[in-house]
Write an enzyme that holds these catalytic residues in place. Structure first.
Site, mmCIF file in Angstrom:
data_model
loop_
_atom_site.group_PDB
_atom_site.id
_atom_site.type_symbol
_atom_site.label_atom_id
_atom_site.label_comp_id
_atom_site.label_asym_id
_atom_site.label_seq_id
_atom_site.Cartn_x
_atom_site.Cartn_y
_atom_site.Cartn_z
ATOM 1 N N LYS A 177 -10.000 1.274 -1.428
ATOM 2 C CA LYS A 177 -9.984 0.972 -0.001
ATOM 3 C C LYS A 177 -11.344 1.304 0.591
ATOM 4 O O LYS A 177 -11.906 2.380 0.357
ATOM 5 C CB LYS A 177 -8.887 1.779 0.694
ATOM 6 C CG LYS A 177 -8.598 1.338 2.120
ATOM 7 C CD LYS A 177 -7.355 2.048 2.659
ATOM 8 C CE LYS A 177 -6.967 1.538 4.037
ATOM 9 N NZ LYS A 177 -5.744 2.214 4.535
ATOM 10 N N GLU A 197 0.836 -1.196 0.000
ATOM 11 C CA GLU A 197 0.000 0.000 0.000
ATOM 12 C C GLU A 197 0.872 1.247 0.000
ATOM 13 O O GLU A 197 1.937 1.288 0.638
ATOM 14 C CB GLU A 197 -0.884 -0.001 1.255
ATOM 15 C CG GLU A 197 -1.779 1.213 1.384
ATOM 16 C CD GLU A 197 -2.481 1.308 2.725
ATOM 17 O OE1 GLU A 197 -3.571 1.911 2.776
ATOM 18 O OE2 GLU A 197 -1.946 0.783 3.733
ATOM 19 N N CYS A 214 -4.896 -3.080 3.737
ATOM 20 C CA CYS A 214 -4.443 -2.736 5.082
ATOM 21 C C CYS A 214 -5.584 -2.742 6.107
ATOM 22 O O CYS A 214 -5.992 -3.800 6.565
ATOM 23 C CB CYS A 214 -3.730 -1.381 5.040
ATOM 24 S SG CYS A 214 -2.647 -1.062 6.460
#
Length: 285
Positions: A119, A44, A153
């Site tokens: 995300k 990321e 993440c």
């Protein structure tokens, strides 16, 4: 079916132009190609390295300027995927759309197809410091080497979204990450392990290492790549097929046996996916 995966512990350091970034990326992809990987995962926010190029005033670029590299980024990774025959998860890059910034993972197929996953869960820092917006759709991706998902993440810390990915057929979850200290690193790492046990899937994760001294919020990085399995007899007792050296510049590689996943789902020591109690709680499928 066996699938070979590589994960890059990408070393962040100050650069002076896009060519340096491209050369570093190419080095990692060629390393994975030498190991005949089917997939290679980048971390990321690794493209924040481009912000260190700076502007005419000598200051680092801002997060709002990073999307200007999107076309070059896509051209670079599309070319590498075509030339090597590898499916490349190009970490995440910041894109701009309708006045909002999105932290977005890209999957580059060997045939030139490009897919993306924004995300879904945005950290307080991303909201406060970068005004990042959240994606609103979960995607799973069909490939010649199995069905995969990309969860970025913080996303991996939410069990419901991984349940949804598994219910839609994902056997491998790729989790590009960027964490600045041990606390953040272990939050991501421990929840990666939890998601493999809950859903009987593989998780491949990696993070940034090194430092960008001129780029705000990218000065500290604590990262390690890992290939994580369910905790059952066919797999390593600790659930780790491969792991890098913490904070080193390196690539790790491991083979995933998808047939073993199907076996443990049917007759493993535990059958967590099959035994979920949908009569007591929502089935996120």
């Amino acid at each position: 079916m066996k699938v070979r995966v590589s994960a890059v512990q990408y070393h962040l350091h100050t650069i002076s132009g896009f060519r340096q970034f491209a050369d570093q990326v190419t080095h990692y992809v060629k390393t994975a190609a030498e190991f005949e990987a089917d997939f290679v995962l980048f971390p990321e926010l690794f493209t924040t390295q481009l912000m260190s190029i700076g502007g005419a005033d000598g200051e680092a670029l801002t997060i709002n300027e990073l999307p200007r590299f999107t076309d070059e980024y896509k051209e670079l990774f599309t070319g590498l995927a075509r030339s090597t025959g590898i499916h490349i998860i190009g970490g995440t890059h910041i894109i701009y759309e309708n006045g909002r910034l999105y932290n977005t993972a890209f999957l580059f197929y060997p045939d030139g197809t490009v897919a993306e996953q924004r995300k879904l869960h945005i950290t307080p820092t991303e909201v406060k410091e970068w005004s990042m917006a959240a994606g609103d759709k979960l995607h799973v991706f069909q490939t010649a080497k199995g069905t995969v998902a990309m969860l970025i993440c913080y996303d991996i810390e939410f069990p419901e979204i991984v349940r949804m990915a598994k219910a839609r057929g994902a056997d491998i979850i790729f989790c590009p990450s960027c964490t600045d200290d041990k606390h953040g690193f272990h939050r991501v790492r421990y929840t990666c392990h939890a998601r493999t046990i809950e859903n009987q899937v593989y998780v491949v994760t990696t993070g940034t290492v090194g430092s960008l001294p001129t780029v705000d919020f990218m000065r500290a990085n604590y990262g390690q790549a890992a290939v994580i399995t369910p905790n059952d007899i066919p797999f390593p007792p600790g659930g780790i097929l491969a792991a890098g050296e913490i904070n080193d510049d390196m690539v790790i590689t491991a083979d995933l046996d998808l047939d073993l996943l199907y076996q443990v789902r049917e007759k493993g020591s535990v059958t967590t996916w099959r035994d979920r109690r949908t009569d007591l709680y929502a089935d996120w499928s």
